[in-house]
Every structure is written in C-alpha cells, then in structure tokens.
Design a protein around this motif. Sequence first.
Motif, PDB file in Angstrom:
ATOM      1  N   LEU A  49       0.817  -1.215   0.000  1.00  0.00           N
ATOM      2  CA  LEU A  49       0.000   0.000   0.000  1.00  0.00           C
ATOM      3  C   LEU A  49       0.850   1.264   0.000  1.00  0.00           C
ATOM      4  N   HIS A  50       2.000   1.194   0.630  1.00  0.00           N
ATOM      5  CA  HIS A  50       2.899   2.350   0.698  1.00  0.00           C
ATOM      6  C   HIS A  50       3.314   2.798  -0.697  1.00  0.00           C
ATOM      7  N   GLY A  51       3.492   1.834  -1.599  1.00  0.00           N
ATOM      8  CA  GLY A  51       3.906   2.162  -2.961  1.00  0.00           C
ATOM      9  C   GLY A  51       2.947   3.102  -3.671  1.00  0.00           C
ATOM     10  N   ALA A  52       1.656   2.976  -3.409  1.00  0.00           N
ATOM     11  CA  ALA A  52       0.654   3.822  -4.064  1.00  0.00           C
ATOM     12  C   ALA A  52       0.729   5.273  -3.586  1.00  0.00           C
ATOM     13  N   THR A 137     -18.038   4.650   5.687  1.00  0.00           N
ATOM     14  CA  THR A 137     -18.621   3.842   6.753  1.00  0.00           C
ATOM     15  C   THR A 137     -17.903   2.503   6.778  1.00  0.00           C
ATOM     16  N   LEU A 138     -17.351   2.182   7.944  1.00  0.00           N
ATOM     17  CA  LEU A 138     -16.623   0.934   8.132  1.00  0.00           C
ATOM     18  C   LEU A 138     -17.495  -0.045   8.908  1.00  0.00           C
ATOM     19  N   GLU A 153     -12.189   8.915  -2.421  1.00  0.00           N
ATOM     20  CA  GLU A 153     -12.022   7.718  -3.237  1.00  0.00           C
ATOM     21  C   GLU A 153     -10.698   7.033  -2.929  1.00  0.00           C
ATOM     22  N   TYR A 154      -9.684   7.829  -2.674  1.00  0.00           N
ATOM     23  CA  TYR A 154      -8.366   7.294  -2.333  1.00  0.00           C
ATOM     24  C   TYR A 154      -8.428   6.550  -1.003  1.00  0.00           C
ATOM     25  N   ALA A 155      -9.117   7.133  -0.036  1.00  0.00           N
ATOM     26  CA  ALA A 155      -9.268   6.503   1.269  1.00  0.00           C
ATOM     27  C   ALA A 155     -10.063   5.206   1.144  1.00  0.00           C
ATOM     28  N   PHE A 159      -8.663   1.482   2.309  1.00  0.00           N
ATOM     29  CA  PHE A 159      -9.308   0.568   3.249  1.00  0.00           C
ATOM     30  C   PHE A 159      -9.734  -0.730   2.573  1.00  0.00           C
ATOM     31  N   SER A 160     -10.284  -0.639   1.378  1.00  0.00           N
ATOM     32  CA  SER A 160     -10.719  -1.839   0.660  1.00  0.00           C
ATOM     33  C   SER A 160      -9.539  -2.753   0.366  1.00  0.00           C
TER      34      SER A 160
END
Length: 169
Positions: A49-52, A137-138, A153-155, A159-160
């Motif tokens: 995920l860090h790469g993105a 919403t989680l 959208e990035y967030a 999470f997804s």
Amino acid sequence: MCNYCHTPFDGPPPPACPQCGAPYRPQQKVLKIESPAGQAALFGICEELHGAFKGQNRAWLSPNIPLTKVAKLAFFFGLPIEEKMILAIDLSPSNLDVGFIVTCEGLYFRNGNGKRAHLNWSTFLRGPIVLRGSTLTLAEGIMVNLAPTSNPEYAMGFFSELQKLFRAK
C-alpha cells in the motif's frame, strides 16, 4: 478503559466516556497481530500500500519514519506510546487533517473535523466499507468524515485494499 479514546475509568465503567462521550461497550476479544509471521504479513501488506502513496510524500513506512515525524503523528492521531507505527498515510490537503495509521493493534484515524478514533482489527475485518459523499462507513457503522477537501475515493481504495489483502494472508 474507553474503546475509542482509551481514557481509563476509575471503578465500574460509566454509561458513556467522560472524556469523549462515546458509549461504553464491554471489551470484546480483539485480534492482535503478535506473532512474528503475522507482523511480517502485515508489514508486507503495508509495503504494498505504501507504494501507491510514496510518490506524494504523504506516506511513511516503518522503519524509515523519522523520529520527529513519529512524535508528530502519534500526537495528532492519539497513538499510545507502546504501539508500533507500521504505516502512516496523510490524505489531507494540509498537514494531518485526515489520515490513517496502521499498527499491530489496528487502525488509528483522524477525521476531517479533527476527531481521532481507533478501530481494532477484529472490528475492521467484520464488515463492508461504504463511501457516500465524503463519509466512509466501516464495520459496525463506524463513520469516518473525510472532509470534502480530502480525497475520499483514495481513502476508500486504501481501506478496501487493506481489508482484501489482510483477509488473503
């Protein structure tokens, strides 16, 4: 202890936290990543995920987080001193208004309105992730206000992807 802000209670727990006002919920069994193999798998997920986010200078991956940044992030997100920060991501247009920290205990996040919260892994993995406008919403209806100035959208993607990769490992 409050499940949200970690304020300790003296005596029996009150119906709501005196510090943040969150309703008291009895402690449930919580998934923690304690084994070296589990921590290595979580670090691998965070590395992917860090790469993105790396090119935007808004993501920090352990052990390459400067100590001054660790202190600032821990303060802004309410991270207890004993928890090891693995990945921190800032999603806001200004410094640390909206973002997330991944630890072995779970996720810490800061909403667009400045509120901080903690979501343990057990709860995070329990439910779907839904984005409506700038509100994410989680699991169990926990809502994160991402503020219109951030990138919802990035967030949502973060999470997804974290949930998908975590379940696959």
